[in-house]
Design a protein around this motif. Structure first.
Motif, PDB file in Angstrom:
ATOM      1  N   ASN A 228      -7.640  -0.605   9.360  1.00 42.15           N
ATOM      2  CA  ASN A 228      -9.070  -0.295   8.654  1.00 42.15           C
ATOM      3  C   ASN A 228      -8.468   0.404   7.139  1.00 42.15           C
ATOM      4  O   ASN A 228      -9.083   0.047   6.264  1.00 42.15           O
ATOM      5  CB  ASN A 228      -9.872   0.682   9.255  1.00 42.15           C
ATOM      6  N   GLN A 229      -7.645   1.204   7.209  1.00 46.40           N
ATOM      7  CA  GLN A 229      -7.261   1.952   5.915  1.00 46.40           C
ATOM      8  C   GLN A 229      -6.554   0.947   4.935  1.00 46.40           C
ATOM      9  O   GLN A 229      -6.776   0.827   3.827  1.00 46.40           O
ATOM     10  CB  GLN A 229      -6.121   2.824   6.119  1.00 46.40           C
ATOM     11  N   ALA A 230      -5.816  -0.201   5.603  1.00 43.30           N
ATOM     12  CA  ALA A 230      -5.089  -0.849   4.685  1.00 43.30           C
ATOM     13  C   ALA A 230      -6.134  -1.990   4.286  1.00 43.30           C
ATOM     14  O   ALA A 230      -6.065  -2.464   2.863  1.00 43.30           O
ATOM     15  CB  ALA A 230      -4.070  -1.901   5.651  1.00 43.30           C
ATOM     16  N   GLU A 231      -7.214  -2.157   4.688  1.00 44.14           N
ATOM     17  CA  GLU A 231      -8.231  -3.123   4.264  1.00 44.14           C
ATOM     18  C   GLU A 231      -8.778  -2.565   2.962  1.00 44.14           C
ATOM     19  O   GLU A 231      -9.315  -3.328   2.195  1.00 44.14           O
ATOM     20  CB  GLU A 231      -9.130  -3.456   5.265  1.00 44.14           C
ATOM     21  N   THR A 232      -8.533  -1.366   2.708  1.00 42.25           N
ATOM     22  CA  THR A 232      -9.307  -0.648   1.476  1.00 42.25           C
ATOM     23  C   THR A 232      -8.306  -0.353   0.460  1.00 42.25           C
ATOM     24  O   THR A 232      -8.858   0.037  -0.392  1.00 42.25           O
ATOM     25  CB  THR A 232      -9.789   0.935   2.142  1.00 42.25           C
ATOM     26  N   GLU A 233      -7.111  -0.685   0.530  1.00 41.32           N
ATOM     27  CA  GLU A 233      -6.263  -0.571  -0.471  1.00 41.32           C
ATOM     28  C   GLU A 233      -5.972  -1.731  -1.291  1.00 41.32           C
ATOM     29  O   GLU A 233      -6.578  -2.812  -1.050  1.00 41.32           O
ATOM     30  CB  GLU A 233      -4.814  -0.251   0.254  1.00 41.32           C
ATOM     31  N   ARG A 234      -5.321  -1.557  -2.388  1.00 39.20           N
ATOM     32  CA  ARG A 234      -5.058  -2.532  -3.306  1.00 39.20           C
ATOM     33  C   ARG A 234      -4.297  -3.715  -2.661  1.00 39.20           C
ATOM     34  O   ARG A 234      -3.608  -3.324  -1.531  1.00 39.20           O
ATOM     35  CB  ARG A 234      -4.718  -2.028  -4.558  1.00 39.20           C
ATOM     36  N   PRO A 235      -4.263  -4.866  -3.106  1.00 37.77           N
ATOM     37  CA  PRO A 235      -3.423  -5.708  -2.629  1.00 37.77           C
ATOM     38  C   PRO A 235      -1.972  -5.893  -2.137  1.00 37.77           C
ATOM     39  O   PRO A 235      -1.738  -5.987  -0.836  1.00 37.77           O
ATOM     40  CB  PRO A 235      -3.568  -7.145  -3.440  1.00 37.77           C
ATOM     41  N   ILE A 279      -3.989  -9.175  11.613  1.00 32.49           N
ATOM     42  CA  ILE A 279      -3.122  -8.918  10.571  1.00 32.49           C
ATOM     43  C   ILE A 279      -2.706 -10.155   9.947  1.00 32.49           C
ATOM     44  O   ILE A 279      -2.991 -10.361   8.702  1.00 32.49           O
ATOM     45  CB  ILE A 279      -1.969  -8.393  11.104  1.00 32.49           C
ATOM     46  N   THR A 280      -2.564 -11.166  10.702  1.00 33.47           N
ATOM     47  CA  THR A 280      -2.157 -12.540   9.937  1.00 33.47           C
ATOM     48  C   THR A 280      -3.632 -13.174   9.302  1.00 33.47           C
ATOM     49  O   THR A 280      -3.193 -13.724   8.191  1.00 33.47           O
ATOM     50  CB  THR A 280      -1.757 -13.517  11.229  1.00 33.47           C
ATOM     51  N   THR A 281      -4.409 -13.210  10.004  1.00 31.39           N
ATOM     52  CA  THR A 281      -5.751 -13.470   9.353  1.00 31.39           C
ATOM     53  C   THR A 281      -5.926 -12.985   7.811  1.00 31.39           C
ATOM     54  O   THR A 281      -6.026 -13.581   6.994  1.00 31.39           O
ATOM     55  CB  THR A 281      -7.011 -13.380  10.069  1.00 31.39           C
ATOM     56  N   HIS A 282      -5.615 -11.572   7.868  1.00 33.23           N
ATOM     57  CA  HIS A 282      -6.073 -10.976   6.611  1.00 33.23           C
ATOM     58  C   HIS A 282      -4.918 -11.281   5.588  1.00 33.23           C
ATOM     59  O   HIS A 282      -5.096 -11.611   4.396  1.00 33.23           O
ATOM     60  CB  HIS A 282      -5.917  -9.350   6.804  1.00 33.23           C
ATOM     61  N   LEU A 283      -3.706 -11.602   6.050  1.00 29.60           N
ATOM     62  CA  LEU A 283      -2.573 -11.693   5.184  1.00 29.60           C
ATOM     63  C   LEU A 283      -2.722 -13.075   4.736  1.00 29.60           C
ATOM     64  O   LEU A 283      -2.392 -13.433   3.456  1.00 29.60           O
ATOM     65  CB  LEU A 283      -1.284 -11.626   6.091  1.00 29.60           C
ATOM     66  N   GLN A 284      -3.328 -14.136   5.396  1.00 24.61           N
ATOM     67  CA  GLN A 284      -3.433 -15.496   5.134  1.00 24.61           C
ATOM     68  C   GLN A 284      -4.286 -15.321   3.818  1.00 24.61           C
ATOM     69  O   GLN A 284      -4.461 -16.161   2.690  1.00 24.61           O
ATOM     70  CB  GLN A 284      -3.959 -16.339   6.336  1.00 24.61           C
ATOM     71  N   ARG A 285      -5.545 -14.734   4.074  1.00 24.24           N
ATOM     72  CA  ARG A 285      -6.575 -14.608   2.969  1.00 24.24           C
ATOM     73  C   ARG A 285      -5.795 -14.090   1.650  1.00 24.24           C
ATOM     74  O   ARG A 285      -6.257 -14.384   0.574  1.00 24.24           O
ATOM     75  CB  ARG A 285      -7.680 -13.823   3.476  1.00 24.24           C
ATOM     76  N   MET A 286      -5.040 -12.972   1.695  1.00 21.75           N
ATOM     77  CA  MET A 286      -4.567 -12.343   0.772  1.00 21.75           C
ATOM     78  C   MET A 286      -3.415 -13.285  -0.003  1.00 21.75           C
ATOM     79  O   MET A 286      -3.462 -13.317  -1.166  1.00 21.75           O
ATOM     80  CB  MET A 286      -3.641 -11.108   1.115  1.00 21.75           C
ATOM     81  N   LEU A 287      -2.744 -14.154   0.830  1.00 25.05           N
ATOM     82  CA  LEU A 287      -1.882 -15.089   0.001  1.00 25.05           C
ATOM     83  C   LEU A 287      -2.608 -16.214  -0.651  1.00 25.05           C
ATOM     84  O   LEU A 287      -1.903 -16.667  -1.611  1.00 25.05           O
ATOM     85  CB  LEU A 287      -1.056 -15.883   1.241  1.00 25.05           C
ATOM     86  N   VAL A 288      -3.958 -16.706  -0.261  1.00 24.61           N
ATOM     87  CA  VAL A 288      -4.630 -17.414  -1.146  1.00 24.61           C
ATOM     88  C   VAL A 288      -5.346 -16.576  -2.133  1.00 24.61           C
ATOM     89  O   VAL A 288      -5.305 -17.275  -3.605  1.00 24.61           O
ATOM     90  CB  VAL A 288      -5.852 -18.173  -0.446  1.00 24.61           C
ATOM     91  N   LEU A 289      -5.922 -15.704  -2.005  1.00 23.15           N
ATOM     92  CA  LEU A 289      -6.950 -14.938  -2.813  1.00 23.15           C
ATOM     93  C   LEU A 289      -6.130 -14.098  -4.273  1.00 23.15           C
ATOM     94  O   LEU A 289      -6.571 -13.969  -5.036  1.00 23.15           O
ATOM     95  CB  LEU A 289      -7.975 -14.020  -2.256  1.00 23.15           C
ATOM     96  N   CYS A 290      -5.120 -13.158  -3.492  1.00 21.15           N
ATOM     97  CA  CYS A 290      -4.329 -12.317  -4.565  1.00 21.15           C
ATOM     98  C   CYS A 290      -3.465 -13.054  -5.248  1.00 21.15           C
ATOM     99  O   CYS A 290      -2.484 -14.099  -4.790  1.00 21.15           O
ATOM    100  CB  CYS A 290      -3.796 -11.265  -3.741  1.00 21.15           C
ATOM    101  N   ASP A 291      -3.274 -13.023  -6.597  1.00 22.92           N
ATOM    102  CA  ASP A 291      -2.139 -13.630  -7.238  1.00 22.92           C
ATOM    103  C   ASP A 291      -1.081 -12.911  -7.531  1.00 22.92           C
ATOM    104  O   ASP A 291      -0.457 -12.067  -8.546  1.00 22.92           O
ATOM    105  CB  ASP A 291      -2.859 -13.633  -8.761  1.00 22.92           C
TER     106      ASP A 291
END
Length: 710
Positions: A228-235, A279-291
């Motif tokens: 939960n805390q990780a989801e509030t941090e920067r990418p 974890i993997t779902t959030h990381l998948q989104r980050m790999l697509v959305l975050c530059d």
């Protein structure tokens, strides 16, 4: 990162030399003994010649000793060895006030491990791989496990690393508690062994009753809070935290000798896959959305692939094998060069196949960049195991096409499925979505937001559909979805939009049209061909509306007449399913001739007429306050036209609607300041002298008499 400059207490002279012989310190500096101030002033203009170095000094001044690593100190000699940590070598422990620890990157006087046995930071230098690794670990901390270059590590990654270290320490404590387990207190229960023994006397049952239970819920709760805390941090920080958590929980083992199904949070073999899924779902989104920089992107993926997953988590092995944006197949799909999402490579067919979280993230990013054509191409080509989730995303394709101004393709996307195995989008749209689509087709404008139901302003997108195409596609939508077909809100939306101009305000407000009643011959001509046209549309036959009825001057009127005939057919077959009819009648606005045409059609079928009148009377009774407020806004002219339409009907049942509405006004004159103007309208229309029938004549006269006495 070098140490900052500090104030110099002692002064010396350091001359930069080109001589790279071993006699010079650090291969780069030559030290000249400092001169006192008096000597400097006296010999200011004198030349000092160093014949050995062939260097001429024409001017000297006291120099500052800059901050430096201990091995570069000019005051105290330094002895180098590869990895000596037992004790200080030679004079390595001696320091000047500008000596820095190579490992800690702070003043040597502040280093707590300067002379500590087995550590001895005073012996560290940059020519040793051992000491370099020690420095990297000291600077990178836990981030060293990600194989980052020191130049990659910024404040964002450091924060993620520091939070991960705290989490690992807390997790270790909680995991140790889990490994201890909980012993169930013995209880007396019935024996099921053969032969059966009295409760408490069977050794087998007693041993089972003393079994240790291992509940993972405490660890699960701790990891969940960390995520939960990780989801509030920067990418970057979040990625480090997610990956670090994945590595830690993948190492957890279930100490139970047999399977213990205690629930999704208490059983480790259920809880860990659940956490890894998150974890993997959030990381998948980050790999697509975050530059992320490519080097960082690759290291994140490589780190996850290096995690040794237990057998109950093997399904996550390739979770982060996300196709990058510059992948060849994906690029050709987005550019429209490949519409199928597949290609043949070395005799094998390769498909653009992605998980739903990745697809959702790509759509989100393309939406944010307003690349609507690329969204459409991607959604039509990509494939996914979650067919329902992909179908829900594809249901927005018509809206994306509207955003590009391609309204004709949008209607086809609504009516025809993406593939032969799916049903069309029209089967799933809501009445509110139906209204918005019709408004977009009618006006050529679209909502400016990412959702078609956003309350934001509307903006032009392209040319609106012609009326002949609009009415045809709108009826096809209604015939494709039985819930829309039986919903009075949809029919009222159709009537309202057909009776409005194609100009739309930024607020999304339509401008109603007041159309003159067309000639009777024209009305009969449209009605004559409408029956067959509607049947063909129901049968999904590709029909074209005859140009004879859609003339340049009467196309609006033709659409309304065709809609009237469609409503009549709907009432004839599906009247029992309607829960309202008043809003359909009100949707005609000032086009009372079209509403009269509908009411005349209803009078030919007694059961349809009776059911429709009952619906309207029930609506008026339930919505008295709403109707009074609406009439206040519309004014006495509209109310008079509305009442006269029903009061002058030849059928007594229709007249009852006008009488009921008139009674509502009579009973609420205190909130109807416009009622006197309504009385004048009745006078001017000669309503009192028309043959309305005894009941209608009495009520109208009573209403007029109220104001004549004032």
């Amino acid at each position: 990162m070098g140490p900052p400059e500090r104030e110099e207490k002692e002064q010396s002279i350091i001359l930069i030399s080109d001589d790279e012989s071993e006699g010079t310190l650090g291969n780069s500096v030559l030290v000249v003994d400092p001169l006192d101030k008096t000597t400097l002033e006296e010999e200011k203009a004198e030349e000092v010649v160093d014949e050995e170095c062939e260097l001429v000094v024409t001017f000297c001044k006291q120099a500052k000793v800059m901050p430096h690593a201990r091995y570069d100190c000019t005051t105290h000699p330094f002895e180098r060895r590869e990895c000596d940590t037992c004790s200080p070598l030679g004079t390595n422990a001696e320091i000047c006030n500008q000596c820095y620890c190579y490992i800690c990157d702070k003043l040597a006087s502040e280093c707590q491990n300067w002379t500590t046995p087995s550590l001895c930071h005073c012996n560290a230098h940059n020519k040793s791989k051992f000491w370099k690794d020690q420095r990297d670990f000291a600077l990178a901390g836990v981030l060293v496990i990600f194989n980052f270059e020191l130049t990659d590590i910024d404040s964002e990654l450091r924060r993620g690393g520091s939070l991960l270290i705290e989490f690992i320490q807390e997790l270790s404590v909680e995991y140790n508690k889990y490994l201890l387990g909980e012993r169930i207190p013995p209880t007396l229960h019935q024996c099921f062994c053969l032969p059966k023994l009295p409760p408490g006397e069977c050794n087998i049952c007693r041993s089972r009753n003393l079994e240790v239970v291992y509940k993972y819920s405490g660890v699960f709760a701790l990891v969940s809070r960390f995520l939960n805390q990780a989801e509030t941090e920067r990418p970057k920080a979040a990625a480090v935290m997610f990956l670090g958590a994945a590595k830690e929980i993948a190492l957890h083992k279930d100490p139970a000798l047999s399977w213990q199904n205690l629930g999704h949070t208490d059983s480790l073999k259920i809880a860990v896959p659940c956490l890894l899924q998150r974890i993997t779902t959030h990381l998948q989104r980050m790999l697509v959305l975050c530059d992320f920089p490519k080097s960082l992107y690759d290291k994140f993926v490589s780190f996850f692939q290096s995690i040794s997953l237990p057998c109950h988590c093997f399904g996550f092995s390739n979770s982060l094998n996300v196709v990058p944006w510059d992948h060849g197949l994906l690029t050709t799909v987005l550019k429209g060069q490949n519409i199928t999402g597949q290609r043949t490579q070395k005799g094998r067919k390769i498909f653009l196949w992605e998980t739903l979280p990745v697809i959702e993230a790509r759509v989100e990013k393309l939406e944010d960049n307003m690349n609507y054509k690329e969204v459409v191409r991607y959604l039509r080509a990509v494939k996914c195991n979650d067919t329902k989730g992909l179908r829900n995303l594809r249901d927005k394709i018509p809206f994306y096409l509207c955003k590009t101004g391609d309204f004709m393709d949008a209607t086809h996307s609504l009516l025809f499925p993406t593939n032969s195995l799916a049903c069309c989008t029209a089967c799933r749209i809501t009445p509110l979505q139906f209204e918005v689509y019709l408004k977009m087709f009618r006006t050529g404008s679209v909502p400016s937001g990412k959702s078609m139901l956003d309350p934001g302003p509307w903006i032009p997108a392209g040319s609106p559909l012609k009326d002949s195409i609009l009415i045809k596609q709108a009826l096809r939508l209604l015939y494709s979805n039985i819930s829309l077909y039986r919903n009075p809100k949809c029919w009222s939306s159709l009537i309202m939009i057909l009776g409005s101009s194609n100009f739309l305000e930024r607020s999304g407000h339509l401008h109603p049209l007041s159309l003159k009643e067309p000639p009777l011959d024209f009305q009969k001509g449209v009605l004559a061909v409408s029956g067959g046209l509607l049947e063909d549309l129901k049968a999904k036959v590709n029909v074209s509306l005859p140009s004879s009825i859609f003339t340049p001057h009467l196309h609006h009127e033709a659409c309304l007449i065709l809609a009237v005939q469609a409503i009549h057919q709907m009432l004839f077959c599906d009247l029992p399913y309607l829960n309202s009819f008043l809003e359909i009648a009100l949707a005609f606005g000032n086009n009372f001739w079209a509403l009269r045409l509908l009411l005349e059609h209803l009078s030919y079928e007694e059961h349809v007429l009776q059911g429709t009148v009952n619906l309207i009377l029930r609506d008026l009774d339930r919505q008295k306050a709403t109707m009074l407020k609406l009439w206040q806004n519309l004014g006495p002219q509209y109310v008079g036209e509305f009442l006269c339409l029903f009061l002058t009907c030849r059928h007594k049942r229709m007249q009852s609607i006008g009488l009921f509405a008139l009674n509502i006004i009579t009973e609420n004159l205190h909130v109807c300041p416009w009622a006197k103007h309504l009385c004048n309208f009745f006078h001017n229309a000669g309503l009192r002298h028309l043959p309305l029938g005894p009941a209608a004549h009495t009520e109208v006269s009573k209403f007029i008499n109220i104001f004549e006495k004032l």
